[in-house]
Motif scaffolding. Structure first.
Motif, PDB file in Angstrom:
ATOM      1  N   TYR A  32     137.236  38.323  -6.796  1.00 59.09           N
ATOM      2  CA  TYR A  32     138.569  38.608  -7.323  1.00 59.09           C
ATOM      3  C   TYR A  32     139.314  37.312  -7.652  1.00 59.09           C
TER       4      TYR A  32
ATOM      5  N   ASP B  71     137.768  35.371 -14.377  1.00 59.93           N
ATOM      6  CA  ASP B  71     136.803  35.515 -15.467  1.00 59.93           C
ATOM      7  C   ASP B  71     135.582  34.615 -15.333  1.00 59.93           C
TER       8      ASP B  71
ATOM      9  N   GLY C  49     133.840  33.906 -12.699  1.00 60.86           N
ATOM     10  CA  GLY C  49     132.835  34.332 -11.740  1.00 60.86           C
ATOM     11  C   GLY C  49     132.470  33.173 -10.827  1.00 60.86           C
TER      12      GLY C  49
ATOM     13  N   LEU D  21     137.023  48.785 -11.291  1.00 60.35           N
ATOM     14  CA  LEU D  21     136.302  47.519 -11.256  1.00 60.35           C
ATOM     15  C   LEU D  21     134.799  47.705 -11.138  1.00 60.35           C
ATOM     16  N   GLN D  22     134.077  46.655 -11.516  1.00 58.90           N
ATOM     17  CA  GLN D  22     132.623  46.632 -11.386  1.00 58.90           C
ATOM     18  C   GLN D  22     132.177  45.207 -11.098  1.00 58.90           C
TER      19      GLN D  22
ATOM     20  N   LEU E 150     129.359  42.359 -12.019  1.00 57.80           N
ATOM     21  CA  LEU E 150     128.356  41.990 -13.005  1.00 57.80           C
ATOM     22  C   LEU E 150     127.651  40.714 -12.563  1.00 57.80           C
TER      23      LEU E 150
ATOM     24  N   LYS F 198     130.469  38.215 -11.098  1.00 61.84           N
ATOM     25  CA  LYS F 198     131.885  38.315 -11.429  1.00 61.84           C
ATOM     26  C   LYS F 198     132.365  39.749 -11.265  1.00 61.84           C
TER      27      LYS F 198
ATOM     28  N   THR G 137     134.728  42.510 -12.795  1.00 65.94           N
ATOM     29  CA  THR G 137     135.355  42.817 -14.082  1.00 65.94           C
ATOM     30  C   THR G 137     135.872  44.257 -14.068  1.00 65.94           C
ATOM     31  N   THR G 138     136.627  44.581 -15.107  1.00 65.78           N
ATOM     32  CA  THR G 138     137.074  45.963 -15.244  1.00 65.78           C
ATOM     33  C   THR G 138     135.938  46.808 -15.811  1.00 65.78           C
ATOM     34  N   ARG G 139     135.956  48.076 -15.448  1.00 70.90           N
ATOM     35  CA  ARG G 139     134.929  48.999 -15.934  1.00 70.90           C
ATOM     36  C   ARG G 139     135.221  49.384 -17.384  1.00 70.90           C
TER      37      ARG G 139
ATOM     38  N   SER H  94     138.819  50.116 -20.469  1.00 70.14           N
ATOM     39  CA  SER H  94     138.929  49.035 -21.459  1.00 70.14           C
ATOM     40  C   SER H  94     140.109  49.228 -22.416  1.00 70.14           C
TER      41      SER H  94
END
Length: 92
Positions: free
Chosen positions: A13, A17, A19, A55-56, A58, A65, A67-69, A73
């Motif tokens: 978190y 971006d 990661g 969130l997810q 990746l 990292k 990221t948003t799911r 989007s």
């Protein structure tokens, strides 16, 4: 004591971006690569099974990292397109 999964989630978190490279995560969390892969899988599963999470996790170019799911989007895109200056007070 906080779980390793919670530690991983918090680190990803705050990394944003960019990661965090796998080696850095292993050092920070004091775990082996295999353990990190398992923790990341568990966190990814936890987030994907929770319908209340946007969130997810990746894994890209040897980095993890948060990221948003894809399902959120459009909402996220709308947020970044909104003119935020209209909502700021004069003192801001």
């Amino acid at each position: 004591m906080i779980s390793k999964i919670a530690q991983l989630e918090a680190l990803l978190y705050v990394a944003g971006d960019s990661g965090i490279p796998t080696n850095n995560l292993c050092d920070l969390m004091q775990v082996e690569h295999a353990a990190l892969r398992e923790l990341a899988k568990q966190l990814a599963d936890k987030l994907s099974k929770n319908p209340d999470s946007g969130l997810q996790v990746l894994y890209i170019n040897h980095s993890y990292k948060l990221t948003t799911r894809p399902e959120v989007s459009e909402l996220v895109s709308n947020f970044f397109q909104k003119d935020v200056t209209k909502t700021l007070s004069q003192s801001a």
